[in-house]
Design a protein around this motif. Structure first.
Motif, PDB file in Angstrom:
ATOM      1  N   PHE A  48       0.790  -1.231   0.000  1.00  0.00           N
ATOM      2  CA  PHE A  48       0.000   0.000   0.000  1.00  0.00           C
ATOM      3  C   PHE A  48       0.830   1.293   0.000  1.00  0.00           C
ATOM      4  O   PHE A  48       0.300   2.337  -0.351  1.00  0.00           O
ATOM      5  N   ASP A  49       2.099   1.239   0.414  1.00  0.00           N
ATOM      6  CA  ASP A  49       2.913   2.457   0.418  1.00  0.00           C
ATOM      7  C   ASP A  49       3.480   2.719  -0.972  1.00  0.00           C
ATOM      8  O   ASP A  49       4.008   1.790  -1.604  1.00  0.00           O
ATOM      9  N   PRO A  50       3.445   3.969  -1.469  1.00  0.00           N
ATOM     10  CA  PRO A  50       4.146   4.283  -2.721  1.00  0.00           C
ATOM     11  C   PRO A  50       5.639   3.950  -2.626  1.00  0.00           C
ATOM     12  O   PRO A  50       6.214   3.393  -3.562  1.00  0.00           O
ATOM     13  N   LYS A 561      11.577  -1.227 -12.478  1.00  0.00           N
ATOM     14  CA  LYS A 561      12.221  -0.308 -11.540  1.00  0.00           C
ATOM     15  C   LYS A 561      11.315   0.020 -10.361  1.00  0.00           C
ATOM     16  O   LYS A 561      11.781   0.151  -9.219  1.00  0.00           O
ATOM     17  N   LYS A 562      10.031   0.162 -10.645  1.00  0.00           N
ATOM     18  CA  LYS A 562       9.086   0.458  -9.568  1.00  0.00           C
ATOM     19  C   LYS A 562       9.108  -0.648  -8.515  1.00  0.00           C
ATOM     20  O   LYS A 562       9.146  -0.375  -7.297  1.00  0.00           O
ATOM     21  N   VAL A 567      10.677  -3.528  -3.389  1.00  0.00           N
ATOM     22  CA  VAL A 567      11.242  -4.706  -2.734  1.00  0.00           C
ATOM     23  C   VAL A 567      12.467  -4.339  -1.904  1.00  0.00           C
ATOM     24  O   VAL A 567      12.611  -4.785  -0.751  1.00  0.00           O
ATOM     25  N   THR A 568      13.362  -3.528  -2.452  1.00  0.00           N
ATOM     26  CA  THR A 568      14.572  -3.169  -1.700  1.00  0.00           C
ATOM     27  C   THR A 568      14.230  -2.311  -0.482  1.00  0.00           C
ATOM     28  O   THR A 568      14.820  -2.494   0.599  1.00  0.00           O
ATOM     29  N   ALA A 569      13.287  -1.383  -0.615  1.00  0.00           N
ATOM     30  CA  ALA A 569      12.898  -0.552   0.529  1.00  0.00           C
ATOM     31  C   ALA A 569      12.220  -1.390   1.600  1.00  0.00           C
ATOM     32  O   ALA A 569      12.489  -1.224   2.800  1.00  0.00           O
ATOM     33  N   ILE A 625      18.549   3.320 -10.074  1.00  0.00           N
ATOM     34  CA  ILE A 625      18.656   1.960 -10.601  1.00  0.00           C
ATOM     35  C   ILE A 625      19.364   2.010 -11.944  1.00  0.00           C
ATOM     36  O   ILE A 625      18.934   2.731 -12.860  1.00  0.00           O
ATOM     37  N   GLU A 626      20.414   1.257 -12.051  1.00  0.00           N
ATOM     38  CA  GLU A 626      21.182   1.204 -13.298  1.00  0.00           C
ATOM     39  C   GLU A 626      21.042  -0.190 -13.899  1.00  0.00           C
ATOM     40  O   GLU A 626      21.571  -1.171 -13.376  1.00  0.00           O
TER      41      GLU A 626
END
Length: 634
Positions: A48-50, A561-562, A567-569, A625-626
């Motif tokens: 639910f969080d952006p 990328k989204k 996932v990383t956050a 993100i690269e």
């Protein structure tokens, strides 16, 4: 055709059957919903969080998920059936259609659960294994628990949900499967089970490596789904469909990581179990004779209510409750007690003639109920026992005793306010012909809505892909879309074109994420492991987000990328990483999704090597993100 439908409705409605299966269905449905709400609560920030934990757009989501969990628990225990089912139905509609669950985190069974909830509103799900049964009994506490008849319901309550929620779904799914090459080759169940993103932790390669066996399973599923709607209610075939269906969905639950879909479908098979089997199971699990006899004061309202409550939860029928006034004289251990002392407490006799009184009676009741024995053992602990005994004495010595008058003996229980009682019993009894006609028209409308969805996605869209769009075709698709938007929202009618050729064609690479820890070692994020499997608890709708939206045969960089950001956050916060000091590495490896059988394909995909294709870093709550622009060509 319409007259045949009317005849079927009359025949099934006239057939009265036990409510056992429907009570278990409601119980299981509530538990499946509850586990999904717990899942949503755990992944609240991811879904639910952006930006998980960083940009919290809906801080009230945990509160509403908590309310939903309470409602789902009410559904499971059958408490205030009408209210809890309506509230649960609204929660499914709101969360599935008006949050990011619908767009990015499709659970694969959301529409199915919405449709099941809709039918539960009209089913007598509160007549077995429900607190509402107890509430109605407590409305007339002086009525003996054995005087209540066994709950019976119309056969329609079993037939209609199975035919519509399972039969139509299977038929729709089977039509879509005919367009998939791997299904036509008998590999419909084999192909998803060889893809690392889709498998559970259970290694099923011993089965996948049997060429003829997996093809037999695949073709059996096709035949099963095509014929289920037409033959499931045949008495001689019902066990066959029951075992195949349970085996199919149990296999999905155990072998794939879309377990919510598997168990969501499994619960419907409680409605397919033959009624004689329920009676047989009841004879096996219930006690042949009571192991404890409890004596109570029949002039005490509190004692009568206590007996009704205890009997309701004595599901194995291990306890027998008898009036002390009418039966105590027959037992030497009780006849020695004075009448005043006998009516002061609850007394109990076990099969060995041992006498228990007061709190010890309750402890024995809990122990003899089997499943409640841990609570009985806890009450025996020093300290807890003395506190409970003091509280019991306080209640027992202050209770009132009244004689039951003719008025209280004939008092009516709480009224049944469910839609089932109002529509299928009251209205059907008053106007049987009008009831049958209206129900038949409703069923025809539902059939047309389902056919519209099947033809729309199974025929019109595929025809559109192969032919230029004409004005007539465009108008047909637009009108069909309008109908689908309504039927999907209210009834959960949706296409079931799952894991077909258009999903796996070109699915030849997968992506994982690692990070460099504080000691300079590269670790796998607890998301995708070195084999390429999505780790628990990243299953269900989180799996759908990554394996069906982020990583697809043709990867959309913006979407990828989204979800890398999300996932990383999310997992960075979960495992205590300092995001701005952590470098995340994006890994890719090649896999294969063949439409012909290949020996040991699962382990070949597991063993495929990874290569690094980019990095992700965080700074000032912004991720960089690269990855290569030509990621689809790598």
């Amino acid at each position: 055709m319409f007259q045949s439908l009317l005849a079927l409705i009359h025949r099934l409605h006239a057939k009265q059957v036990p409510a056992t299966g429907i009570g278990l269905f409601r119980l299981c449905y509530g538990l499946v919903t509850l586990q999904e709400v717990i899942f949503l609560s755990y992944f609240n920030h991811l879904i639910f969080d952006p930006i998980p934990y960083i940009d919290v757009e809906f801080p009230s989501i945990p509160f509403f998920l908590g309310l939903w969990a309470v409602i789902a628990f009410f559904v499971a225990i059958g408490y205030r059936y009408r209210f809890s089912l309506l509230a649960n139905y609204l929660f499914w509609i709101v969360f599935v259609n008006f949050t990011s669950m619908q767009r990015d985190f499709d659970g694969g069974f959301d529409m199915f659960m919405t449709g099941a909830n809709f039918f539960l509103l009209f089913m007598p799900g509160d007549r077995a294994f429900a607190i509402d049964v107890l509430r109605r009994k407590l409305g007339t506490p002086f009525r003996h628990y054995r005087s209540y008849p066994k709950p019976m319901v119309s056969g329609l309550a079993y037939y209609l949900p199975v035919a519509i929620c399972l039969g139509f779904l299977y038929f729709d799914s089977a039509i879509h499967k005919l367009f998939a090459e791997h299904w036509r080759n008998g590999l419909g169940s084999w192909l998803p089970s060889t893809q690392p993103y889709y498998v559970s932790a259970l290694d099923m390669s011993w089965l996948l490596n049997q060429d003829y066996l997996v093809k037999a399973i695949g073709y059996t599923i096709l035949v099963f789904q095509f014929t289920f709607l037409f033959f499931f209610n045949q008495r001689c075939l019902r066990p066959v469909y029951l075992f195949i269906g349970v085996g199919m969905h149990l296999g999905i639950t155990l072998s794939l990581n879309i377990y919510p879909f598997g168990i969501g479908m499994l619960i419907f098979y409680t409605l397919l179990v033959p009624f004689s089997w329920w009676r047989g199971i009841g004879r096996v699990v219930t006690a042949r004779e009571p192991v404890l006899t409890v004596f109570y004061d029949q002039l005490c309202p509190l004692c009568n209510r206590t007996v009704l409550i205890l009997n309701h939860f004595d599901v194995f029928r291990c306890i027998d409750f008898k009036s002390a006034q009418d039966h105590a004289a027959r037992y030497p251990a009780l006849s020695a007690l004075s009448p005043e002392l006998l009516l002061t407490d609850l007394y109990a006799l076990d099969r060995h003639g041992r006498l228990y009184a007061g709190l010890d009676t309750y402890i024995q009741i809990l122990l003899k109920m089997r499943y409640a024995s841990p609570l009985g053992l806890m009450l025996k602990l020093p300290g807890i026992y003395h506190l409970a005994a003091k509280k019991y004495r306080q209640i027992a010595d202050n209770r009132a005793r009244v004689a039951c008058t003719a008025e209280c003996a004939s008092a009516a229980p709480l009224p049944d306010t469910t839609y089932y009682h109002q529509v299928f019993e009251d209205y059907a009894a008053q106007k049987p012909k009008a009831f049958a006609r209206k129900l038949a028209k409703i069923l025809v409308a539902i059939v047309l809505l389902q056919l519209n969805s099947t033809l729309h996605y199974g025929i019109l869209y595929r025809f559109k892909w192969n032919k230029p769009e004409t004005p007539a075709l465009a108008a047909a698709i637009k009108g069909s879309n309008e109908l689908i938007s309504v039927s999907q929202l209210v009834l959960g009618i949706a296409p079931h074109a799952l894991y077909l050729h258009d999903h796996f064609a070109g699915y030849d690479r997968i992506i994982g994420i690692t990070y460099t820890d504080s000691e300079g070692r590269e670790q796998w994020l607890p998301f995708v492991n070195e084999q390429g499997r999505l780790l628990a608890p990243n299953w269900g709708r989180v799996h759908s987000m990554w394996a069906n939206i982020a990583v697809t045969p043709t990867i959309n960089q913006a979407r990828l990328k989204k979800f890398i950001m999300k996932v990383t956050a999310f997992w960075g916060q979960k495992i205590g990483l300092r995001l701005e000091q952590t470098v995340f590495h994006l890994k890719m490896k090649k896999i294969e999704a063949p439409t012909e059988w290949v020996d040991d394909q699962l382990h070949k995909n597991f063993a495929s090597p990874w290569r690094e294709i980019g990095t992700a870093t965080w700074k000032d709550a912004v991720i960089t993100i690269e990855i290569p622009n030509n990621i689809n060509d790598i």
